[in-house]
Design a protein around this motif. Structure first.
Motif, PDB file in Angstrom:
ATOM      1  N   LEU A 107     -12.824  -5.724   5.801  1.00 39.20           N
ATOM      2  CA  LEU A 107     -13.302  -4.426   6.268  1.00 39.20           C
ATOM      3  C   LEU A 107     -12.488  -3.921   7.446  1.00 39.20           C
ATOM      4  N   SER A 108     -12.050  -4.858   8.316  1.00 42.16           N
ATOM      5  CA  SER A 108     -11.300  -4.348   9.468  1.00 42.16           C
ATOM      6  C   SER A 108      -9.960  -3.800   9.010  1.00 42.16           C
ATOM      7  N   LEU A 109      -9.378  -4.429   7.995  1.00 39.47           N
ATOM      8  CA  LEU A 109      -8.134  -3.850   7.466  1.00 39.47           C
ATOM      9  C   LEU A 109      -8.404  -2.516   6.771  1.00 39.47           C
ATOM     10  N   ARG A 110      -9.497  -2.482   6.018  1.00 35.25           N
ATOM     11  CA  ARG A 110      -9.745  -1.272   5.245  1.00 35.25           C
ATOM     12  C   ARG A 110     -10.048  -0.093   6.152  1.00 35.25           C
ATOM     13  N   ALA A 111     -10.860  -0.344   7.178  1.00 33.86           N
ATOM     14  CA  ALA A 111     -11.255   0.773   8.040  1.00 33.86           C
ATOM     15  C   ALA A 111     -10.073   1.336   8.806  1.00 33.86           C
ATOM     16  N   THR A 112      -9.086   0.484   9.089  1.00 34.52           N
ATOM     17  CA  THR A 112      -7.959   0.964   9.879  1.00 34.52           C
ATOM     18  C   THR A 112      -6.826   1.523   9.017  1.00 34.52           C
ATOM     19  N   LEU A 113      -6.694   1.008   7.799  1.00 35.74           N
ATOM     20  CA  LEU A 113      -5.531   1.403   6.992  1.00 35.74           C
ATOM     21  C   LEU A 113      -5.847   2.518   6.001  1.00 35.74           C
ATOM     22  N   ILE A 114      -7.044   2.524   5.492  1.00 37.19           N
ATOM     23  CA  ILE A 114      -7.382   3.444   4.413  1.00 37.19           C
ATOM     24  C   ILE A 114      -8.234   4.570   4.979  1.00 37.19           C
ATOM     25  N   LEU A 124       0.847  -1.202   0.000  1.00 41.90           N
ATOM     26  CA  LEU A 124       0.000   0.000   0.000  1.00 41.90           C
ATOM     27  C   LEU A 124       0.875   1.241   0.000  1.00 41.90           C
ATOM     28  N   ARG A 125       1.885   1.194   0.874  1.00 38.60           N
ATOM     29  CA  ARG A 125       2.773   2.362   0.944  1.00 38.60           C
ATOM     30  C   ARG A 125       3.460   2.584  -0.390  1.00 38.60           C
ATOM     31  N   ALA A 126       3.890   1.465  -1.005  1.00 37.60           N
ATOM     32  CA  ALA A 126       4.585   1.605  -2.286  1.00 37.60           C
ATOM     33  C   ALA A 126       3.655   2.187  -3.347  1.00 37.60           C
ATOM     34  N   SER A 127       2.360   1.969  -3.184  1.00 42.35           N
ATOM     35  CA  SER A 127       1.427   2.543  -4.161  1.00 42.35           C
ATOM     36  C   SER A 127       1.021   3.962  -3.810  1.00 42.35           C
ATOM     37  N   GLY A 128       1.660   4.520  -2.798  1.00 39.33           N
ATOM     38  CA  GLY A 128       1.400   5.929  -2.514  1.00 39.33           C
ATOM     39  C   GLY A 128       0.341   6.176  -1.451  1.00 39.33           C
ATOM     40  N   VAL A 129      -0.091   5.129  -0.749  1.00 35.39           N
ATOM     41  CA  VAL A 129      -1.046   5.346   0.342  1.00 35.39           C
ATOM     42  C   VAL A 129      -0.238   5.608   1.608  1.00 35.39           C
ATOM     43  N   ARG A 130      -0.621   6.629   2.346  1.00 31.61           N
ATOM     44  CA  ARG A 130       0.119   6.913   3.572  1.00 31.61           C
ATOM     45  C   ARG A 130      -0.443   6.066   4.705  1.00 31.61           C
ATOM     46  N   VAL A 131       0.371   5.143   5.194  1.00 32.41           N
ATOM     47  CA  VAL A 131      -0.060   4.319   6.323  1.00 32.41           C
ATOM     48  C   VAL A 131       0.940   4.553   7.442  1.00 32.41           C
ATOM     49  N   SER A 132       0.480   5.074   8.552  1.00 34.25           N
ATOM     50  CA  SER A 132       1.411   5.353   9.646  1.00 34.25           C
ATOM     51  C   SER A 132       1.594   4.105  10.500  1.00 34.25           C
ATOM     52  N   LEU A 133       2.592   4.149  11.348  1.00 38.09           N
ATOM     53  CA  LEU A 133       2.865   3.032  12.237  1.00 38.09           C
ATOM     54  C   LEU A 133       1.667   2.770  13.129  1.00 38.09           C
ATOM     55  N   ALA A 134       1.091   3.849  13.645  1.00 40.09           N
ATOM     56  CA  ALA A 134      -0.066   3.711  14.537  1.00 40.09           C
ATOM     57  C   ALA A 134      -1.195   2.995  13.821  1.00 40.09           C
ATOM     58  N   GLU A 135      -1.355   3.328  12.550  1.00 39.40           N
ATOM     59  CA  GLU A 135      -2.458   2.712  11.819  1.00 39.40           C
ATOM     60  C   GLU A 135      -2.212   1.231  11.590  1.00 39.40           C
ATOM     61  N   SER A 136      -0.949   0.858  11.316  1.00 39.98           N
ATOM     62  CA  SER A 136      -0.727  -0.561  11.084  1.00 39.98           C
ATOM     63  C   SER A 136      -0.890  -1.334  12.393  1.00 39.98           C
ATOM     64  N   ALA A 137      -0.477  -0.726  13.501  1.00 37.80           N
ATOM     65  CA  ALA A 137      -0.687  -1.393  14.792  1.00 37.80           C
ATOM     66  C   ALA A 137      -2.183  -1.582  15.018  1.00 37.80           C
ATOM     67  N   GLU A 138      -2.922  -0.573  14.622  1.00 37.46           N
ATOM     68  CA  GLU A 138      -4.362  -0.641  14.815  1.00 37.46           C
ATOM     69  C   GLU A 138      -4.989  -1.731  13.958  1.00 37.46           C
ATOM     70  N   ALA A 139      -4.440  -1.893  12.747  1.00 39.29           N
ATOM     71  CA  ALA A 139      -4.963  -2.940  11.871  1.00 39.29           C
ATOM     72  C   ALA A 139      -4.847  -4.290  12.564  1.00 39.29           C
ATOM     73  N   PHE A 140      -3.714  -4.491  13.239  1.00 41.84           N
ATOM     74  CA  PHE A 140      -3.532  -5.772  13.917  1.00 41.84           C
ATOM     75  C   PHE A 140      -4.528  -5.940  15.055  1.00 41.84           C
ATOM     76  N   SER A 141      -4.747  -4.876  15.820  1.00 38.58           N
ATOM     77  CA  SER A 141      -5.699  -5.072  16.917  1.00 38.58           C
ATOM     78  C   SER A 141      -7.111  -5.265  16.374  1.00 38.58           C
ATOM     79  N   ALA A 142      -7.400  -4.625  15.245  1.00 31.90           N
ATOM     80  CA  ALA A 142      -8.715  -4.839  14.642  1.00 31.90           C
ATOM     81  C   ALA A 142      -8.876  -6.290  14.208  1.00 31.90           C
ATOM     82  N   VAL A 143      -7.813  -6.831  13.614  1.00 32.17           N
ATOM     83  CA  VAL A 143      -7.886  -8.217  13.160  1.00 32.17           C
ATOM     84  C   VAL A 143      -8.009  -9.151  14.358  1.00 32.17           C
ATOM     85  N   ASP A 144      -7.323  -8.818  15.457  1.00 32.50           N
ATOM     86  CA  ASP A 144      -7.461  -9.616  16.679  1.00 32.50           C
ATOM     87  C   ASP A 144      -8.907  -9.691  17.115  1.00 32.50           C
TER      88      ASP A 144
END
Lengths: 458, 319
Positions: A44-51, A12-32
């Motif tokens: 959806l849990s990945l999308r809501a947290t990353l995008i 995602l980052r390589a495609s120009g989407v800005r994903v911060s560290l906090a957001e990726s951590a959040e993606a993991f807790s969402a998936v949990d």
């Protein structure tokens, strides 16, 4: 699974989407929380947290299935010879024998109804140089090359021939039709498999790609050497610049005080004098800065007009009272185009609406347009910014109008991509320059930043 | 008492009870927002039910809905808190005698000053604090739903000011110190996407994009909210609206406009969607003159279709 999610994030980052560290951590807790049993909920849990941006959703939708599959494996038709009568199988074998060895193997492979194995796909990818690709735009092309490596077109031709022969050999029409359908489906299945594999591999390569060069380097590059990806990075910087411009202008104007009484503040300030109004407090009238920008988007300026327009766009997002105009041979208000939230779309719509011709830049006429319709946008609070190279194709520069404009505006600033030693030929810059408060050379982002800085420092 | 959702299914059914039809997407992300304790940022065109969602969530959880409508120039004193100066002033005047009593017993000036300093807190206490929506949501005794509506209308500074609240659910009042939320409110932000929001704000939120509904979803909404409309007409009406949205309109009709229209059709006792009914009521759906003209040209009085070409070359026109 975790490493897969991380790969998705870096792709995602390589495609120009800005994903911060906090957001990726959040993606993991969402998936949990949501678990991974339900594919849709997982997505959806990945999308809501990353995008966090509408325009990034399509990128996510494209990348997600590449890392986590499409949910349904491609359908294969099955092997047509499974339920054949012995004599029919014999016919098929006879017909096949007429083809060259290599082609026959391929046809048999296709008729077997098995999916391509991982190692087969790897080998194919290797053959066409898939491992060097790190841009999804190449996905289709790569998939096509892989199919060509499988000799898809030849096989398809050969199959047609095979069917004809079988028909001649007296196989029943229904049987042939059934076989054709099965093979067709096998082909389709393999094609999907190949496309998916090519996409997956490219996405993986993307996630391993080292990060692009830093913003710092980009800032020094002249506008016309920038790639699309670079421009995206720069657009972010440009937004920051516009924010800076806004606060500086606001600060300058905030310090001025007008005469309106602020009763609340006055009472409070005079409590210490027992309510006798010794100190009068005035309302801080936050004077909203006003900007009028006139931007040249003619051929000679095209290389930087996109960036300049994105600067205007950001400026309009920051300063509500921005009137933006663009001109080539006449002036058009582009504030309307910029009222949305998508910079690229807005810029494209302006550039599309005002296509550049050759040698038709006419600032003089454009100023005339401005005078007749928009002169009232300029007043004592307005900062007038002109972006252009002042190359007027020997038309009348209309200095009279320009001097009226600069008199009406509180400041007039000219941003020119050309340095003063190039101001000759059809450049009217030497005539305009004395009428401006500042003329600044802006040919890369660093200079734009410095221009904004110096404009506002004084 | 407040009930919280314990699965996406309950979100869906509870919202349904509030007469809000949530898609799987909305339900999942709303559930996630509640689980993670994160604000929910909803974006989408005007009138697709972003504000309704917050209301429905408040209704479903039995929480109080605290709403902050944003506009250009909104500042702290309107959004967070304000000292009630006149009340403070009144109290000082009225309590003057009491103050004299307290201070009168003091032997020395410094003792009096000390005594006064002890009482200082009286004048900067919650008593004189005028609570605006944000502070109200934080100090509320009961958990609440905080709706920050149309955040894109507020200035960028205001966004920055929201950050502390959204990430830690606390605010700093210089005179009182930091006030921490007793219960984390469920925060819903809405944006009509008229400008780009700052990265920092987006980072703190979960993102939900609500688009125009599909035919089935919209039909379900119409059937739920306007039960008097006959099913066949409802189907026709929704199909017509969906078709309008595909056209290039300056302002596409939103769900709320579809509902208004459905109500209008009921009120007019329309039995089917003929040309006259359409012409009479279409202004409920479209609010721009240009759109109206266009719709009338394209959908109500369409020009006769061009004669199908019968010549030989017609066959290849598709390629």
């Amino acid at each position: 699974m975790e490493s897969r999610i991380l790969q998705l994030i870096s792709a995602l980052r390589a495609s120009g989407v800005r994903v911060s560290l906090a957001e990726s951590a959040e993606a993991f807790s969402a998936v949990d929380i949501m678990g991974i049993q339900d594919r849709e909920e997982f997505r959806l849990s990945l999308r809501a947290t990353l995008i966090k941006d509408l325009k990034d959703i399509p990128i996510f939708n494209k990348l997600f299935p590449l890392f986590f599959g499409t949910g349904t494996p491609p359908m294969m038709g099955g092997n047509p010879s499974d339920d054949m009568m012995p004599e029919e199988a014999q016919q098929l074998a006879d017909a096949l024998r007429q083809f060259a060895e290599s082609l026959r193997q391929r046809m048999e492979r296709l008729m077997s109804g098995d999916q391509l194995s991982r190692s087969e796909l790897e080998a194919l990818g290797q053959m066409v140089g898939l491992n060097q690709m790190d841009d999804l735009r190449y996905q289709n092309w790569m998939a096509q090359r892989m199919m060509r490596a499988l000799a898809f077109p030849e096989v398809r031709e050969a199959l047609k021939e095979l069917m004809e022969q079988l028909q001649q050999m007296g196989m029943s029409r229904d049987r042939i039709e059934q076989m054709r359908n099965m093979i067709q489906q096998n082909l389709q299945g393999m094609r999907e498999q190949i496309e998916q594999f090519a996409g997956e591999r490219i996405a993986e390569n993307m996630s391993e790609k080292p990060r692009g060069e830093g913003v710092d380097n980009l800032m020094n590059r002249p506008f016309h050497t920038l790639s699309d990806a670079d421009k995206k990075v720069l657009q972010h910087e440009v937004t920051k610049l516009a924010a800076m411009l806004r606060t500086r202008i606001a600060l300058r104007q905030k310090r001025m005080k007008s005469g309106q009484l602020d009763p609340k503040a006055t009472i409070r300030a005079n409590l210490k004098y027992h309510g006798v109004p010794m100190e009068i407090k005035h309302k801080d009238r936050v004077r909203k800065p006003k900007i009028v920008v006139i931007c040249d988007i003619s051929t000679s300026m095209r290389f930087c007009s996109e960036l300049m327009l994105s600067f205007l766009f950001a400026l309009q997002g920051q300063v509500r009272k921005t009137h933006a105009f663009a001109f080539i041979d006449h002036l058009e208000s582009i504030s309307e185009d910029f009222s949305g939230s998508n910079a690229d779309e807005a810029i494209q719509s302006v550039l599309w609406r005002m296509p550049s011709g050759s040698y038709n830049t006419d600032l003089g006429w454009s100023l005339n347009d401005f005078q007749s319709e928009y002169m009232d946008t300029l007043n004592g609070q307005t900062t007038l910014i002109v972006v252009g190279d002042g190359r007027n194709n020997y038309y009348d520069p209309r200095l009279d109008i320009f001097s009226t404009m600069s008199r009406r505006a509180s400041r007039t600033i000219w941003l020119n991509p050309e340095p003063p030693y190039l101001w000759h030929g059809d450049s009217d810059m030497p005539k305009y320059a004395p009428l401006c408060n500042n003329v600044l050379k802006v040919s890369n982002l660093r200079e734009l930043a410095e221009a904004v800085d110096s404009l506002l420092a004084g | 008492m407040t009930t919280l959702f314990d699965s996406t299914k309950t979100v869906k059914s509870e919202l349904n009870k509030q007469r809000y039809i949530a898609s799987d997407e909305i339900a999942t992300i709303a559930y996630l927002a509640q689980k993670l304790g994160k604000p929910l940022l909803t974006e989408g065109p005007a009138g697709v039910g972003k504000t309704e969602l917050a209301k429905a969530i408040a209704g479903a959880t039995g929480r109080e809905l605290i709403r902050l409508q944003c506009y250009e120039g909104l500042d702290e004193s309107k959004a967070l808190y304000e000292w009630e100066y006149s009340k403070q002033l009144l109290y000082t005047q009225l309590l003057r005698d009491k103050l004299n009593d307290t201070l009168g017993k003091a032997d020395s000036l410094s003792e009096a000053a000390d005594k006064l300093a002890k009482e200082e807190d009286v004048f900067f206490s919650n008593r004189f604090l005028l609570q605006r929506p944000l502070l109200k949501a934080i100090l509320s005794e009961q958990p609440s739903v905080l709706l920050i509506d149309e955040i894109d209308r507020a200035d960028a500074e205001f966004e920055a000011f929201l950050l502390e609240i959204l990430s830690d659910f606390q605010v700093s009042v210089p005179e009182l110190g930091t006030l921490v939320a007793k219960h984390k409110p469920f925060v819903v932000l809405t944006s009509n996407n008229t400008r780009e929001l700052s990265e920092a704000l987006k980072r703190r939120c979960l993102y939900l994009f609500i688009d125009y509904p599909t035919l089935q979803e919209e039909l379900a909404v119409v059937r739920l909210k306007v039960p008097d409309l006959n099913p066949k007409l409802a189907q026709q009406a929704v199909e017509f609206v969906q078709r309008l949205r595909k056209g290039d309109m300056r302002k596409s009709p939103s769900i709320s406009e579809t509902l208004d229209w459905a109500n209008a059709l009921v009120a007019l006792n329309a039995s089917n969607l003929d040309k006259n009914t359409l012409e009479d009521t279409i202004s409920v759906l479209l609010k721009h003159e240009a759109d109206l003209q266009k719709a009338k040209r394209q959908y109500i009085n369409p020009p006769p279709p061009p004669k199908p070409r019968t010549d030989e070359f017609g066959k290849f026109s598709g390629n």
